[in-house]
Design a protein around this motif. Structure first.
Motif, PDB file in Angstrom:
ATOM      1  N   ASP A   1       0.836  -1.199   0.000  1.00 62.53           N
ATOM      2  CA  ASP A   1       0.000   0.000   0.000  1.00 62.53           C
ATOM      3  C   ASP A   1       0.870   1.248   0.000  1.00 62.53           C
ATOM      4  OD1 ASP A   1       0.721   0.677   2.679  1.00 62.53           O
ATOM      5  OD2 ASP A   1      -0.760  -0.758   3.403  1.00 62.53           O
ATOM      6  N   SER A   2       0.236   2.371  -0.177  1.00 64.74           N
ATOM      7  CA  SER A   2       0.991   3.606  -0.368  1.00 64.74           C
ATOM      8  C   SER A   2       1.745   4.001   0.900  1.00 64.74           C
ATOM      9  CB  SER A   2       0.073   4.734  -0.814  1.00 64.74           C
ATOM     10  OG  SER A   2      -0.804   5.082   0.231  1.00 64.74           O
TER      11      SER A   2
ATOM     12  N   PHE B   1       4.953   2.289   0.602  1.00 64.41           N
ATOM     13  CA  PHE B   1       5.744   2.965  -0.421  1.00 64.41           C
ATOM     14  C   PHE B   1       6.403   4.214   0.163  1.00 64.41           C
ATOM     15  CE2 PHE B   1       6.312   5.590  -4.283  1.00 64.41           C
ATOM     16  CZ  PHE B   1       7.012   4.694  -5.065  1.00 64.41           C
ATOM     17  N   ARG B   2       5.606   4.971   0.900  1.00 66.74           N
ATOM     18  CA  ARG B   2       6.154   6.148   1.577  1.00 66.74           C
ATOM     19  C   ARG B   2       7.288   5.764   2.525  1.00 66.74           C
ATOM     20  NH1 ARG B   2       3.805  11.097   1.667  1.00 66.74           N
ATOM     21  NH2 ARG B   2       1.689  11.209   0.804  1.00 66.74           N
TER      22      ARG B   2
END
Lengths: 248, 248, 248, 248
Positions: free
Chosen positions: D104-105, D108-109
């Motif tokens: 999920d993002s 990614f962050r």
């Protein structure tokens, strides 16, 4: 200086990088110098021997299989019991830089033969010795096969058609050899020298630039030595070397 | 079919990629096919001519300067008024894959000569024609010089020492040419074909794999054509091509 | 124009590349345009619709997962039966160019979020649709996920510390996705645009240079289209695009 | 041991590479260790101090500008007269490896923030000190800013979408910094560690493979040290490091 336990062979030992590498490796090994003309290796051999090291030169044309084979046989006769600790291919590429349409296929061949064919022939002569040396108790470091590359091994440019292809080819060769012989214990590296080297020949060049804008042969030799010292768990295949002011 | 206004020359036109490229370029140009043996270009020439296109083959050995020069002169005699729209070097590299110590310098030379020297000689013959064609009102697209590359142009591997260096060298050559002749209006590209090509010769290979696991010659030809159509404001130098299931 | 059988979605459709891509893909698909502000997509949507194509815009912030998810749901509602033929991420990176010590971590985050996080979020929303579209009889070409890259995705440079890292990250993402979803039938490509694009905004720039020294958005769109048409046996992951006079 | 004339700061000093680098650089410098938790740096600091070296740890979160700034201020207070000889960013990336659609993002962050944002913040804090140190008579070697990279900085792969982009971004950052601050006298390098590192945590892994198949932290530290010793005429930006048996 103590008697040496192993041998290092360096092809391409004109003044500059080759001589500096030879002197550095002479700190631990008997050094064999290969060049076409004795005039190329004699000064370095003399300097090493006078400083208490051990160096000997053999005339060899790296583009000629028989000649290189012969030089390695001479080496084996001279040092029958000693393993080969390092083989370094430092032969300068024939540098043609002209508009493409003024180049000819003879120059293209020469560029290829100097950089790539010579490296192939040298590697074929050296690798059996290096394989034999793997695991030898006389060797403090894994046997090494190093190639001196150039910026032109990484990218082409206008008028570089007879120089850059040979350097690309040499880089490819070194990568294939690293992948083929690394697992067998031979450390293969490609050292990309990106910039003008500080030698007598270049002493008049770039004089108006900032200080230290030419690569130091001695510092190059230290970097070769650092890679040579790496244990097999921790090897470098490729490294670039350039002056702090170089654009790239 | 309408009379053609310009010529495309393709070196390396055995069955597969070369033939497919020739057929595609024949949609707009007279096509000149170069191969060592007439048996290599005749089937493609026949096929193109029977389909209403225009193709002619000349025997030429791309490693022989005089032979290539002669073929280009024949081309000029045959099509004296027509500009050269495209020159495509698609000669397959001599593929030796063996343990390094079983290879020899003759194979290394052959690998180099096929992939790199041939490309050099072909480019030297083609570029004067391509430069002359720049800006011609008979050309719908910028004159193009394309090279068929391979994965081995990008990375080496075990036992690739007589194949990969020539492909690296060809890649370097194409990059130097792109930088030297791009600003003069000649579109130079390097097309990296990464995978097995689907031809009669390979029809029995990888049959148990997933469908479409071999590269389609026709689809390669479409990609060459797409690059050829690019206007000079928007050119590609390098592109990779591989099947969807290829590991890389 | 005939009713369309499939949909293409493009994120980043200001004037220039995005609009040109949208118009090109509208020749075969219903086109969905995503941008933060309606003012960004409305002119292109209008132009496509007036020319007989079919386009609709949705406001979405690609850095906001919910916003992108919502836009894809709107798309599915609008075109409930149509497979997704192409998803194109063309969002311009936030371009900060300043001495490193004048940059700050907020700019660094912004550069990353625009180029890389946005691409990640867009890909996560698009890929389930693209996977579902694989093999659909309504699709003439394999479903495609394309990313617009830049020179800064390939090399860094002075003062590029808040721009280039996001582009490198986006390139990495596209490569991982190509390797993960290629075998499942989704064509992932990274298109490196290297040069100034010819738009209204840049019309005053580089005017004194040679003709055609800016990249044509229409020609970029043709190249995207050429890749989209490739069958799965013959896919491109990466391609560079630059004007003939560009130094590189 | 003699009093040290200069300071080295290392971020990321859990057991393994970071600790080994710290111990190596402690041979010549006072060493400052940064980690989020004292438990991470205390064992190394203790070991260095007990061996007669000088080490101190500060808690810092490299993703937090204020925290890093504060740590550098503590360093300056502690060693008010000593120049900064080296700053080494060795923070391990957050390693998520899952099918892309399960990522999920937020992951990614996190991947980005650990590898790239942390490197940015650390570089912004260190560079003013390194610039000030250029030419200092207390420094035996040019001030150095080194980043520990990974294979994932060079290529992506399936399921690497939350790890590899941050590493690509860090590599880009290091290249831009090398180009921007090299000419000013700061030596910036990117060291690509390609393989499993031999630590307590990995002691059970790959035990059935050949000997020495994990990278030695001590040998990595020697390589960092070799680069640090290079004079400014002869600098390396990038080097790869891997075990002899590693496929690549």
């Amino acid at each position: 200086m103590a008697a040496k336990q192993a041998v290092a062979v360096i092809a391409g030992v004109g003044p500059g990088t080759g001589a500096a590498i030879a002197k550095k490796f002479a700190s631990l090994y008997d050094v064999v110098l290969l060049a076409r003309a004795p005039a190329s290796y004699e000064p370095t051999a003399k300097e090493i021997n006078e400083a208490g090291g051990s160096a000997i030169g053999f005339s060899a044309d790296v583009q000629d299989e028989a000649s290189v084979k012969n030089a390695f046989e001479e080496m084996s006769k001279k040092f029958p019991e000693k393993p080969l600790a390092a083989a370094i291919f430092n032969v300068g590429g024939a540098f043609f830089r002209k508009p493409f349409l003024e180049l000819d296929s003879k120059m293209f061949r020469t560029g290829f033969e100097t950089s790539a064919l010579g490296a192939f022939i040298f590697a074929q002569a050296a690798i059996p010795h290096l394989l034999k040396a793997v695991g030898s108790s006389s060797l403090p470091h894994p046997p090494s096969l190093f190639f001196t590359g150039a910026t032109a091994a990484m990218k082409g440019g206008p008028q570089m058609e007879c120089f850059s292809p040979g350097k690309f080819a040499q880089r490819s060769l070194s990568q294939s050899l690293a992948k083929e012989f690394g697992p067998a214990g031979v450390h293969v590296s490609h050292l990309v020298v990106d910039g003008l080297i500080d030698t007598e020949r270049t002493s008049g060049m770039m004089k108006d630039g900032p200080p230290d804008n030419k690569i130091s042969p001695g510092a190059i030799a230290e970097t070769y030595w650092a890679l040579h010292q790496q244990p097999r768990s921790t090897w470098t295949w490729e490294i670039d070397i350039r002056p702090y002011v170089e654009k790239w």
